[in-house]
Design an enzyme around this catalytic site. Structure first.
Site, PDB file in Angstrom:
ATOM      1  N   GLU A   1       0.858  -1.136   0.030  1.00 45.41           N
ATOM      2  CA  GLU A   1      -0.022  -0.054  -0.044  1.00 45.41           C
ATOM      3  C   GLU A   1       0.975   1.331   0.108  1.00 45.41           C
ATOM      4  OE1 GLU A   1      -3.055  -0.046  -0.629  1.00 45.41           O
ATOM      5  OE2 GLU A   1      -3.102  -2.128  -0.759  1.00 45.41           O
TER       6      GLU A   1
ATOM      7  N   TRP B   1       1.858   1.719  -3.463  1.00 45.42           N
ATOM      8  CA  TRP B   1       0.759   2.586  -4.244  1.00 45.42           C
ATOM      9  C   TRP B   1       0.693   4.102  -4.054  1.00 45.42           C
ATOM     10  CZ3 TRP B   1      -2.533   1.433  -7.887  1.00 45.42           C
ATOM     11  CH2 TRP B   1      -3.076   0.034  -7.983  1.00 45.42           C
TER      12      TRP B   1
ATOM     13  N   TRP C   1     -20.507  13.352 -19.887  1.00 44.12           N
ATOM     14  CA  TRP C   1     -20.603  13.626 -18.468  1.00 44.12           C
ATOM     15  C   TRP C   1     -21.970  14.402 -18.554  1.00 44.12           C
ATOM     16  CZ3 TRP C   1     -18.032  10.464 -15.781  1.00 44.12           C
ATOM     17  CH2 TRP C   1     -16.549  10.200 -16.099  1.00 44.12           C
TER      18      TRP C   1
ATOM     19  N   ASN D   1     -11.012   3.587   2.886  1.00 44.44           N
ATOM     20  CA  ASN D   1     -10.505   3.314   1.516  1.00 44.44           C
ATOM     21  C   ASN D   1     -11.825   2.522   0.442  1.00 44.44           C
ATOM     22  OD1 ASN D   1      -8.744   3.306  -1.033  1.00 44.44           O
ATOM     23  ND2 ASN D   1      -9.041   0.742  -0.475  1.00 44.44           N
TER      24      ASN D   1
ATOM     25  N   TRP E   1     -15.576  12.789 -12.971  1.00 45.65           N
ATOM     26  CA  TRP E   1     -14.665  12.461 -11.647  1.00 45.65           C
ATOM     27  C   TRP E   1     -14.147  13.642 -11.248  1.00 45.65           C
ATOM     28  CZ3 TRP E   1      -9.637  13.489 -12.336  1.00 45.65           C
ATOM     29  CH2 TRP E   1      -9.185  13.611 -13.720  1.00 45.65           C
TER      30      TRP E   1
ATOM     31  N   TRP F   1      -9.018   8.553  -8.033  1.00 43.25           N
ATOM     32  CA  TRP F   1     -10.328   9.000  -8.982  1.00 43.25           C
ATOM     33  C   TRP F   1     -10.101   8.577 -10.440  1.00 43.25           C
ATOM     34  CZ3 TRP F   1     -15.055  10.391  -7.681  1.00 43.25           C
ATOM     35  CH2 TRP F   1     -15.220  10.710  -6.437  1.00 43.25           C
TER      36      TRP F   1
END
Ligand code: FAD
Length: 468
Positions: A278, A281, A309, A344, A362, A385
């Site tokens: 993690e 990440w 959108w 998360n 987004w 995102w």
């Protein structure tokens, strides 16, 4: 009076394992400065929740420095201009700071270097915000990585990072006089209304970060790999705001987890490796941001530029307030508003709902998170995102659409998380806690569903099809 060394604190608000501070302290008596720069980042100036954290973290940093009688000078304005003034006022022989990776930072750091050189001060930039510098990790073809798994494999192959540097035994302040602002005058804390009472769960600052990782190792690491997906259980570290502000370095986290793994003689290996991945990440988000600086504003995959959108400010507002009628989504957005944090798994569900069920861009969700998260982070936020939107580098495919009911039932099986944040649903039986519209007696005070998920899913897939 000996000429000073200027330590420019940025997102490295700690004394321990801070290469820039160490070097500055060795170079001369210290002038420590923090610059609040709302101009250079443009639309990415710190959001409201970040400002709350920053205020408290600066209080703690100033206290830490005060133990050595070193003042923390606060200045406000474009960072390059302020640093030029500080160098001029102090006649410093050197300037030291930790590198930052925001899209505007490379140019800012270059300008600061030129300013320092013109002022006759040596300019030194250090790493420490990441485990690996973004340029250091390359594919076999010498290209940046776009996919996480080979990126993390390449990082693990490098072995553990250097051990953290020990805390300072002594720091010496410059004897000259230099003016600074009063922190209160920056008005970083909310006043009317004060929406931050729920933020009392946090302890910003270096000591708070240390306590946070110790508690995590003692109480949660042994169940991290499975428990980390459960918002109803406290199984993640909640280190993200501390890491974002540099109150703890990723190297300190890495080393602490490795030590816990070694002490457990193999029992914690799987859990520990998951946590380390993690942390990678986080490095990966910065790797992407460094190589694709438009990541916060532009879809990584070009075809998404034409995505149809919907412009629907009313639906956006409903989502922001946690009134969509889908309990797990609403619980997450209410947790965010109350505490500046969202788990998360719930971030993924709530983001998917905005993008796919509501077909809202987004970037609108990214902006809301930027203002409301205490860990709002230019790289992690944008990369995540885009990951959910399916437009990112190593993204979940767009057609994989989270079902908020099934996700709720899987990851909050008893409904404890939902009951905590949506008290209107408190008395519902578990069987319908994630689908309150099926409760025969109905639920008073809880909003009806803003969309039917099955229909919204179909609409999202049609929108995707229009791209090809
Ligand atoms: C839509 C969306 C937006 C997000 N925005 C942010 C953000 O602005 N800032 C932020 O720090 N994280 C963001 N994340 C990633 C992740 O949700 C948080 O890092 C995590 O929830 C923090 O909680 P923790 O410290 O308890 O995590 P832990 O599970 O304890 O993980 C340890 C650390 O690893 C890093 N990490 C964990 N997961 C991720 C991830 N998916 N991507 C990058 N780093 C990760 C964090 O630094 C975290 O503190 C976002 C995720 C989504 C889906």
């Amino acid at each position: 009076m000996p000429t000073p060394a200027v330590m420019w604190f940025r997102q490295d608000l700690r004394l321990a394992d801070n290469a820039a501070l160490k070097a500055a302290a060795e170079a001369g008596p210290l002038v420590c400065v923090y610059v609040l720069d709302d101009a250079t980042p443009g639309g990415w100036a710190w959001g409201a929740a970040s400002r709350w954290w920053l205020h408290n973290s600066l209080v703690r940093l100033a206290e830490g420095l005060a133990r050595f009688n070193v003042p923390l000078v606060l200045r406000r304005g474009p960072a390059d201009k302020v640093i030029a003034e500080i160098l001029h006022e102090t006649g410093a022989a050197s300037l030291h700071f930790t590198r930052d990776y925001a899209p505007w930072s490379g140019a800012l750091e270059q300008r600061v270097k030129t300013i320092a050189t013109e002022a006759g001060a040596a300019c030194h930039r250090y790493g420490g915000f990441l485990l690996h510098e973004p340029e250091a990790i390359r594919t076999g073809q010498g290209q940046p990585y776009k996919v996480f798994t080979p990126f993390s494999r390449a990082c693990f192959a490098l072995g553990d990072p250097r051990p953290p540097r020990p805390a300072h035994k002594n720091l010496k302040a410059w004897e000259g006089r230099i003016k600074g602002d009063k922190l209160e005058d920056w008005r970083l804390l909310p006043r009317r209304p004060d929406w931050s009472t729920g933020f009392a769960i946090w302890t910003p600052g270096e000591q708070g970060a240390r306590q946070r990782i110790e508690t995590f190792i003692d109480d949660a690491l042994s169940d991290y790999a499975e428990g980390r997906d459960r918002p109803d259980l406290a199984r993640t570290s909640r280190l993200s705001p501390h890491l974002h502000w540099g109150e703890i370095s990723p190297v300190q986290c890495w080393t602490a987890i490795r030590s816990a793994m070694a002490a457990a003689h193999g029992r914690l290996d799987r859990q520990g490796e998951k946590f380390l991945s993690e942390l990678l990440w986080r490095d990966f988000s910065y790797h992407l941001l460094h190589h694709w600086p438009d990541l916060p504003s532009t879809a990584f995959q070009e075809k998404f530029a034409a995505f149809p959108w919907r412009h629907d400010p009313k639906a956006l507002r409903v989502w922001q307030r946690g009134e969509t009628g889908y309990p797990i989504v609403d619980a997450g957005l209410r947790e965010l508003w109350a505490t500046g944090y969202m788990h998360n798994r719930v971030r993924m569900i709530a983001a998917s709902f905005l993008i796919k069920d509501l077909l809202i861009d987004w970037r609108q969700g990214e902006t809301w998170f930027w203002d409301t998260l205490v860990d709002a982070d230019i790289a992690n936020n944008a990369a995540s995102w885009q990951w959910v939107a399916g437009s990112g580098a190593d993204a979940a495919p767009y057609f994989r659409i989270f079902n908020p009911v099934l996700q709720g039932e899987k990851f909050d099986p008893e409904g404890d998380y939902v009951r905590k944040w949506c008290p209107e649903l408190r008395d519902l039986p578990n069987a319908v806690i994630h689908r309150p519209w099926e409760h025969e007696a109905g639920v008073k005070g809880y909003p009806a569903r803003i969309v039917d998920h099955a229909a919204a899913r179909h609409r999202a897939l049609l929108a995707l099809k229009s791209l090809s």
